[in-house]
Design a protein around this motif. Structure first.
Motif, PDB file in Angstrom:
ATOM      1  N   UNK A  96       0.849  -1.181   0.000  1.00  0.00           N
ATOM      2  CA  UNK A  96       0.000   0.000   0.000  1.00  0.00           C
ATOM      3  C   UNK A  96       0.889   1.236   0.000  1.00  0.00           C
ATOM      4  N   UNK A  97       0.289   2.392  -0.198  1.00  0.00           N
ATOM      5  CA  UNK A  97       1.031   3.631  -0.027  1.00  0.00           C
ATOM      6  C   UNK A  97       1.414   3.818   1.425  1.00  0.00           C
ATOM      7  N   UNK A  98       2.639   4.255   1.664  1.00  0.00           N
ATOM      8  CA  UNK A  98       3.124   4.397   3.030  1.00  0.00           C
ATOM      9  C   UNK A  98       3.608   5.796   3.328  1.00  0.00           C
ATOM     10  N   UNK A  99       4.656   5.906   4.141  1.00  0.00           N
ATOM     11  CA  UNK A  99       5.197   7.205   4.525  1.00  0.00           C
ATOM     12  C   UNK A  99       6.605   7.341   3.979  1.00  0.00           C
ATOM     13  N   UNK A 100       6.975   8.561   3.665  1.00  0.00           N
ATOM     14  CA  UNK A 100       8.301   8.823   3.121  1.00  0.00           C
ATOM     15  C   UNK A 100       9.376   8.405   4.120  1.00  0.00           C
ATOM     16  N   UNK A 101      10.358   7.673   3.630  1.00  0.00           N
ATOM     17  CA  UNK A 101      11.451   7.239   4.483  1.00  0.00           C
ATOM     18  C   UNK A 101      11.142   6.024   5.331  1.00  0.00           C
ATOM     19  N   UNK A 102       9.888   5.611   5.377  1.00  0.00           N
ATOM     20  CA  UNK A 102       9.509   4.431   6.149  1.00  0.00           C
ATOM     21  C   UNK A 102       9.148   4.703   7.592  1.00  0.00           C
ATOM     22  N   UNK A 103       9.516   5.884   8.120  1.00  0.00           N
ATOM     23  CA  UNK A 103       9.206   6.202   9.502  1.00  0.00           C
ATOM     24  C   UNK A 103      10.226   5.621  10.468  1.00  0.00           C
ATOM     25  N   UNK A 104      10.078   5.973  11.740  1.00  0.00           N
ATOM     26  CA  UNK A 104      11.054   5.560  12.737  1.00  0.00           C
ATOM     27  C   UNK A 104      10.559   4.549  13.740  1.00  0.00           C
ATOM     28  N   UNK A 105       9.243   4.509  13.985  1.00  0.00           N
ATOM     29  CA  UNK A 105       8.692   3.593  14.980  1.00  0.00           C
ATOM     30  C   UNK A 105       7.279   3.237  14.554  1.00  0.00           C
ATOM     31  N   UNK A 106       6.814   2.047  14.967  1.00  0.00           N
ATOM     32  CA  UNK A 106       5.490   1.570  14.577  1.00  0.00           C
ATOM     33  C   UNK A 106       4.844   0.829  15.738  1.00  0.00           C
ATOM     34  N   UNK A 107       3.527   0.964  15.846  1.00  0.00           N
ATOM     35  CA  UNK A 107       2.761   0.215  16.834  1.00  0.00           C
ATOM     36  C   UNK A 107       1.387  -0.084  16.253  1.00  0.00           C
ATOM     37  N   UNK A 108       0.727  -1.127  16.784  1.00  0.00           N
ATOM     38  CA  UNK A 108      -0.603  -1.515  16.339  1.00  0.00           C
ATOM     39  C   UNK A 108      -1.542  -1.467  17.535  1.00  0.00           C
ATOM     40  N   UNK A 109      -2.722  -0.859  17.355  1.00  0.00           N
ATOM     41  CA  UNK A 109      -3.668  -0.749  18.460  1.00  0.00           C
ATOM     42  C   UNK A 109      -4.597  -1.962  18.487  1.00  0.00           C
TER      43      UNK A 109
END
Length: 322
Positions: A96-109
């Motif tokens: 899917x379309x994401x964020x530029x650079x991939x981002x620095x941290x991720x979490x799922x609610x």
């Protein structure tokens, strides 16, 4: 009286000395998933470190990684968001379309929505890969240089960022859904905060800095002040008689038995704090020093920590080993 043992897994399934590890996560079966930012791939090992992925890994972006309640593996790459099955196969609708650079941290609610932090905001995607936040993410005045993100026991999202003055760290709580700013404030004198915000069942949020861990109390509502207590590392040198036995910390995770685990590279000489993993009982009213589990392999540079379903603690290292 202690039979704990440290095992260092160094390669396999696409992970090699040429890799650059980015993030990792553990699924419900105890399999370990590691991202390689150089190859843009994901490596899968089983619970005893045996490769489950092919020699080139599974193709996916090499950024932050999280696993949802259905066992699907989500990886953020540069401008793309990948969804893999628990067997490592990319779904036909991915990426899917994401964020530029991939981002620095991720979490799922708890609703399986994904939250990814960039320097200027928090991006939310649902389990169908659709972005729920604005294209630029949820952005807030004065909250820039966001480096860490986590979801608390009430499903609200916490952000940690370095103040623009460079003189401290600010924490912010945003509502879920909607991303409305609930509260923020400067609560620490530290100048760095690393990915991985951990939340316990009492609603407290744990945020890690190199020489301290801050425990943020649940927000009490309108009129209340956001409260956080910072506990210094450095042993007796860093925080008096109650200084915690860690230094150059990178990585924190909470287990199901009521313990926080802090991985650190060590390096202090007065007193000497070797590379180790420090367990802290969450039940203590004031967190005091405990015995660290030490290992020379951790001197390679700890990056992140995870706990599997059996209670084993896994540490991702900067030399591309675990």
């Amino acid at each position: 009286s202690d039979w704990s043992i440290s095992l260092n897994y160094t390669s396999g399934g696409g992970l090699s000395s040429a890799s650059t590890v980015g993030s990792f996560a553990i699924d419900a079966s105890g399999n370990v998933w590691i991202t390689d930012t150089t190859a843009g791939s994901v490596i899968e090992w089983n619970a005893v470190g045996a490769a489950q992925s092919p020699s080139t890994g599974f193709s996916a972006g090499g950024g932050p990684i999280s696993i949802d309640a259905s066992g699907n593996v989500w990886v953020s790459g540069d401008g793309a968001l990948y969804e893999l099955s628990n067997l490592g196969a990319a779904y036909p609708w991915s990426p899917f379309g994401g964020v530029a650079g991939g981002g620095g941290d991720m979490a799922i609610d708890s609703n399986s929505n994904l939250w990814i932090t960039t320097a200027v905001g928090a991006h939310e995607f649902n389990s169908l890969g659709q972005q729920l936040s604005p294209t630029a993410g949820y952005a807030y005045d004065g909250i820039n240089d966001i480096t860490a993100l986590g979801v608390d026991s009430s499903d609200n999202v916490w952000l940690a960022n370095i103040l623009s003055s460079g003189d401290g760290v600010s924490y912010a709580e945003i509502g879920n859904p909607g991303g409305q700013l609930i509260v923020n404030g400067s609560l620490s004198a530290g100048r760095t905060v690393y990915p991985q915000i951990a939340a316990d069942g009492a609603g407290k949020t744990w945020v890690l800095e190199p020489s301290a861990v801050s425990v943020v109390q649940p927000f009490g509502g309108r009129g209340a002040t956001l409260q956080a207590t910072s506990y210094a590392g450095g042993g007796t040198y860093g925080g008096g008689s109650s200084g915690l036995d860690f230094w150059n910390a990178r990585g924190i995770a909470l287990d199901g038995a009521g313990t926080a685990w802090i991985a650190n590279q060590g390096g202090q000489t007065n007193p000497v704090i070797p590379p180790g993993v420090l367990p802290i009982a969450l039940s203590l009213s004031y967190y005091t020093s405990a015995v660290s589990y030490t290992s020379s392999s951790l001197a390679a540079g700890t990056l992140r920590v995870a706990v599997d379903g059996a209670g084993n603690v896994w540490v991702l290292l900067a030399d591309n080993s675990v």
